[in-house]
Design a protein around this motif. Structure first.
Motif, PDB file in Angstrom:
ATOM      1  N   GLN A   8       6.082 -28.542  16.609  1.00 52.02           N
ATOM      2  CA  GLN A   8       6.795 -29.229  17.624  1.00 52.02           C
ATOM      3  C   GLN A   8       7.421 -28.363  18.762  1.00 52.02           C
ATOM      4  O   GLN A   8       7.584 -28.564  19.835  1.00 52.02           O
ATOM      5  N   SER A   9       7.770 -27.112  18.316  1.00 47.53           N
ATOM      6  CA  SER A   9       8.340 -26.173  19.282  1.00 47.53           C
ATOM      7  C   SER A   9       7.483 -24.822  19.740  1.00 47.53           C
ATOM      8  O   SER A   9       7.842 -24.253  20.325  1.00 47.53           O
ATOM      9  N   TYR A  58      16.842 -26.304  16.399  1.00 43.41           N
ATOM     10  CA  TYR A  58      16.719 -27.329  15.517  1.00 43.41           C
ATOM     11  C   TYR A  58      17.871 -28.468  16.182  1.00 43.41           C
ATOM     12  O   TYR A  58      19.235 -28.009  16.389  1.00 43.41           O
ATOM     13  N   LYS A  95      17.142 -21.650   9.841  1.00 45.46           N
ATOM     14  CA  LYS A  95      15.906 -21.710  10.098  1.00 45.46           C
ATOM     15  C   LYS A  95      15.073 -22.271   8.884  1.00 45.46           C
ATOM     16  O   LYS A  95      15.789 -22.282   7.696  1.00 45.46           O
ATOM     17  N   CYS A 114       6.936 -20.897  10.454  1.00 44.30           N
ATOM     18  CA  CYS A 114       8.162 -21.936  10.886  1.00 44.30           C
ATOM     19  C   CYS A 114       7.675 -23.271  10.527  1.00 44.30           C
ATOM     20  O   CYS A 114       6.526 -23.601  11.066  1.00 44.30           O
ATOM     21  N   LYS A 115       8.509 -24.185  10.141  1.00 46.58           N
ATOM     22  CA  LYS A 115       8.339 -25.305   9.982  1.00 46.58           C
ATOM     23  C   LYS A 115       8.169 -26.146  11.053  1.00 46.58           C
ATOM     24  O   LYS A 115       7.615 -27.251  11.104  1.00 46.58           O
ATOM     25  N   LEU A 116       8.678 -25.724  12.280  1.00 44.46           N
ATOM     26  CA  LEU A 116       8.543 -26.470  13.467  1.00 44.46           C
ATOM     27  C   LEU A 116       7.650 -25.751  14.438  1.00 44.46           C
ATOM     28  O   LEU A 116       7.706 -25.831  15.567  1.00 44.46           O
ATOM     29  N   HIS A 117       6.489 -25.192  13.866  1.00 44.14           N
ATOM     30  CA  HIS A 117       5.524 -24.549  14.582  1.00 44.14           C
ATOM     31  C   HIS A 117       4.903 -25.444  15.503  1.00 44.14           C
ATOM     32  O   HIS A 117       4.368 -25.032  16.819  1.00 44.14           O
ATOM     33  N   HIS A 158      12.263 -16.249  15.344  1.00 46.04           N
ATOM     34  CA  HIS A 158      12.159 -17.843  15.568  1.00 46.04           C
ATOM     35  C   HIS A 158      12.567 -18.152  17.071  1.00 46.04           C
ATOM     36  O   HIS A 158      13.433 -17.431  17.612  1.00 46.04           O
ATOM     37  N   CYS A 185      12.442 -21.465  17.808  1.00 48.29           N
ATOM     38  CA  CYS A 185      12.591 -22.808  17.681  1.00 48.29           C
ATOM     39  C   CYS A 185      14.190 -23.087  17.737  1.00 48.29           C
ATOM     40  O   CYS A 185      14.872 -22.488  17.411  1.00 48.29           O
ATOM     41  N   CYS A 195       7.001 -22.328  17.905  1.00 43.40           N
ATOM     42  CA  CYS A 195       7.389 -21.145  17.345  1.00 43.40           C
ATOM     43  C   CYS A 195       6.216 -20.478  16.551  1.00 43.40           C
ATOM     44  O   CYS A 195       5.492 -21.057  15.732  1.00 43.40           O
TER      45      CYS A 195
END
Length: 776
Positions: free
Chosen positions: A238-239, A269, A217, A233-236, A265, A267, A241
């Motif tokens: 986009q996803s 990847y 993650k 989360c780095k993808l908060h 998480h 999300c 999360c």
């Protein structure tokens, strides 16, 4: 918490109700073990199987194997593979969570059940911690089910208690056929990190990074202060999360603690990468610091292999290089602080190793103001004492420093009787010039050579060296000393001018010939190929670059390779702060003396009189001496004429004058095969003609001195300067990795390499795409 609104059918309702009532009649410690087994035998006919994450039931035949008509069907018409009745399987799983560890039951599952069918069953992880494990009675009561509930009161809209379906803050995600459970409470997260408090912010960040890398993650920093660190989360975006961590520093303990955790998480990847964004230079520095401490010269590929082995990701070369620089600073200190620490270290070496020489050149200012570093020269006492017993030859060279501050390290090397290097003196200067070379050579003469005459100095043809050596009154010119060129560098200069590989080979052969006859013959070949090339060679003093005209001053040493060997040893140190670089020379010398001292003593104890280097040479030459034909001309003076078996060449030996026309005796200072043949004829001991520098006594005296260890820093003397600053003019302003290899020259060019030719016309200067003969 997951919500389950699935309505159970009538058979399922009765099963849950009976299971609950029996559990109320059993002691608490038997709920998890005996309860599930009892009801599996009461309500089911056939074998029942339990595992850490699966439940399956069916009828059995006589062989004991499951022969259910439909493996997907369970008791009471409940299809355990359907979402509708997935909660029932969770009921039996939670009651059986401890008994699942029975090895026999697990073995039965593996051997008797269909893997695909088992994998379809909705299950839950058995990794329930004591903190999350609640009493089944209490949970049922909280959900509105009491002991007074009977069969008639069982509501069709009843929702399965959460304890049987899910642990609080637990997320269940599906991966193909398996349902994966992730524990998401703060306690579970801190257990995954390995601790719940961290002594500093760096330790906390390292733990989170390792967790993210381990779980594949990624996170980004939301807020950071000395007492606060918040990430998400780095993808908060986009996803969606919601994973987030917040940690603060407690005033009372001073430790960092995680105060807020939202997870896990959710999300996914899609991009597969060999690198991880949270695997940065700081983490690489922490993970490789122990290797750099043991071996500062460790290569970047070796460090990258360590990261791959540890973390499973392949960071870029630039990341690893950055991490190494940070680790160097963590292990060996700050660059600026290193300059201030250097005077104190060298003063300590001088105090505990008397006779060590240190010379400083700093900016001119008052003692009250900080001094600015310019140059430093140092020579250790054991090296100075040992050089007295070495060959009278000094090889000098330099190497560039590639750290935060530019500079040049100069090295002077001696050679012992066993052909081993003796590092004699060092200096760190701002650059390579006449001023710096003259400064370095003058201190070598004053502190290392002293009053010793006849020292041969071997160097390249740098203009600064030539000017310093050839100036009026130089101690490196005859009659006080002798200056010789490194043949390899000299021939490289020749090649750069004429660019002919054949001429280069002939020129090197001419310089390395030990006989004048062979030297003249080679020069004639060069003249035939290129008269200007011969003229260029003869324009330089022959004694400076040829062995045949050297007069034996070199002791057979043609190049500065010996100093470059030590130069390569120090290559890793060139990236270190200045104090660490100087310390490396100290401890390297300690190692050399510690290893070679006992070797000399053991050879002396065995009765050896000369070093192994000469012993091997003499044994090989003795085998050749027996094949020579000899004619005596004067036995009293030891004058003989010898005819060699191979080549039928004639050589003249004069033992009284210690000469042989082959030139090897004069060059190497030990008898050639012709001299050995003459000594055998006269029954003379040939070892008397070997130079004393090769004796085992001289070798032992070279390495006899000892270094004294340095005590704790509390016992170090005061620094010579109140504060020493680096030369800020040498600060590297260029970003990125500095060039760590020498500029390529003729010595680095691979000879015999053919030029690239066009695939169409077979001519050089272009390729197929731009060929003028290409069909249009």
């Amino acid at each position: 918490m997951l919500e389950n609104s699935t309505l159970l059918d009538e058979s399922g309702h009765r099963l849950v109700e009976s299971l609950y009532k029996t559990s109320k009649q059993m002691p608490r410690e038997q709920h998890t073990r005996d309860g599930a087994l009892h009801f599996s035998q009461t309500f089911f006919s056939g074998q029942t199987f339990f595992s850490g994450q699966t439940f399956f039931s069916g009828q059995s035949d006589d062989s004991g194997e499951s022969t259910a008509a439909d493996d997907s069907k369970a008791i009471g018409g409940c299809d355990f593979t359907s979402k509708k009745h997935s909660s029932i399987s969770s009921i039996f799983l939670n009651f059986n969570i401890q008994s699942q560890m029975d090895a026999n039951v697990i073995s039965d599952i593996v051997q008797n059940e269909n893997f695909y069918t088992i994998s379809q069953v909705a299950v839950e992880s058995n990794a329930i911690t004591n903190d999350n494990e609640a009493d089944a009675n209490e949970v049922l009561e909280e959900d509105g089910i009491g002991e007074e509930d009977d069969e008639d009161a069982f509501d069709n809209n009843f929702q399965v208690p959460s304890t049987f379906t899910i642990i609080e803050e637990t997320n269940m995600t599906t991966d193909n056929n398996w349902i994966v459970t992730q524990l998401a409470s703060k306690n579970d997260f801190t257990q995954e990190l390995g601790k719940d408090s961290f002594k500093d912010k760096e330790e906390l960040i390292r733990a989170i990074k390792l967790y993210s890398i381990r779980t594949h993650k990624q996170f980004e920093v939301v807020e950071t202060r000395p007492t606060l660190w918040t990430i998400r989360c780095k993808l908060h975006l986009q996803s969606g999360c919601k994973w987030q961590v917040r940690a603060i520093k407690r005033k009372r303990s001073g430790y960092f603690e995680i105060t807020k955790y939202m997870g896990p998480h959710t999300c996914l990847y899609n991009n597969i990468s060999q690198d991880h964004p949270n695997l940065d230079g700081s983490l690489i520095a922490q993970e490789t610091k122990h290797l750099i401490k043991e071996q500062p010269s460790i290569s970047i590929p070796a460090l990258r292999a360590e990261i791959v082995d540890k973390l499973g990701y392949i960071p870029s070369y630039k990341k690893v290089w950055t991490g190494k620089q940070k680790a160097i600073e963590q292990v060996f200190g700050n660059w600026e602080e290193s300059y201030s620490a250097l005077p104190k270290f060298l003063c300590t070496v001088q105090k505990f190793n008397p006779g060590t020489i240190v010379e400083w050149l700093v900016s001119s200012s008052t003692n009250e103001e900080p001094m600015e570093f310019r140059r430093v020269f140092w020579a250790f006492a054991p090296s100075i004492k040992g050089f007295v017993h070495c060959r009278p030859v000094i090889s000098i060279d330099d190497t560039h420093l590639y750290g935060k501050y530019k500079g040049t390290m100069m090295i002077a090397m001696g050679v012992d009787g066993n052909n081993q290097i003796l590092p004699l003196a060092f200096a760190i200067v701002e650059n390579e010039s006449y001023d710096t070379w003259n400064w370095f050579l003058s201190y070598i003469k004053i502190h290392a050579v002293k009053e010793r005459e006849g020292i041969c100095l071997i160097s390249d043809r740098h203009l600064g060296i030539l000017k310093a050596v050839n100036q009026h009154g130089s101690p490196w010119l005859e009659p006080h000393g002798f200056h010789r060129y490194c043949l390899r560098h000299f021939i490289n200069n020749f090649y750069e001018k004429f660019r002919n590989s054949e001429l280069k080979g002939l020129a090197y052969r001419a310089g390395s010939q030990n006989q004048v006859r062979k030297f003249n013959s080679t020069m004639e070949e060069i003249g035939k190929l290129n008269p200007q090339a011969r003229q260029w060679l003869e324009s330089h003093p022959l004694d400076r670059w040829t062995l045949a005209h050297d007069g034996g001053r070199r002791y057979g040493l043609l190049t500065t390779n010996l100093s470059e060997i030590f130069n390569s040893v120090l290559k890793g140190a060139r990236f270190l702060p200045i104090t660490a670089c100087v310390q490396l020379t100290f401890y390297r010398l300690v190692h050399y003396f510690e290893v070679r001292r006992p070797l000399g003593n053991s050879s002396r104890a065995n009765g050896d009189t000369y070093t192994p280097h000469v012993l091997v040479k003499q044994v090989a030459l003795m085998s050749k001496a027996s094949a020579h034909s000899l004619r005596s001309f004067n036995r009293e003076k030891g004058i003989f004429e010898l005819i060699t078996q191979r080549g039928r060449n004639v050589q003249v030996v004069n033992l009284e004058q210690k000469t042989c026309t082959c030139g090897k005796w004069e060059v190497f200072k030990y008898p050639c095969s012709h001299v050995l043949s003459a000594c055998a004829t006269l029954s003379l001991n040939s070892w008397q003609y070997v130079d004393k520098c090769y004796s085992i006594v001289k070798y032992c005296d070279t390495w006899a001195s000892e270094f004294s260890p340095l005590p704790h820093e509390a016992y170090w003397p005061q620094s010579l300067f109140k504060e020493l600053l680096p030369n800020f003019e040498l600060l590297r302003n260029k970003k990125g990795r500095p060039r760590s290899t020498r500029l390529r020259n003729g010595m680095d060019i691979k000879e015999g390499r053919k030029a690239n030719l066009c695939g169409i016309c077979k001519q050089s200067g272009h390729n197929r795409k731009k060929c003028p003969s290409k069909p249009r």
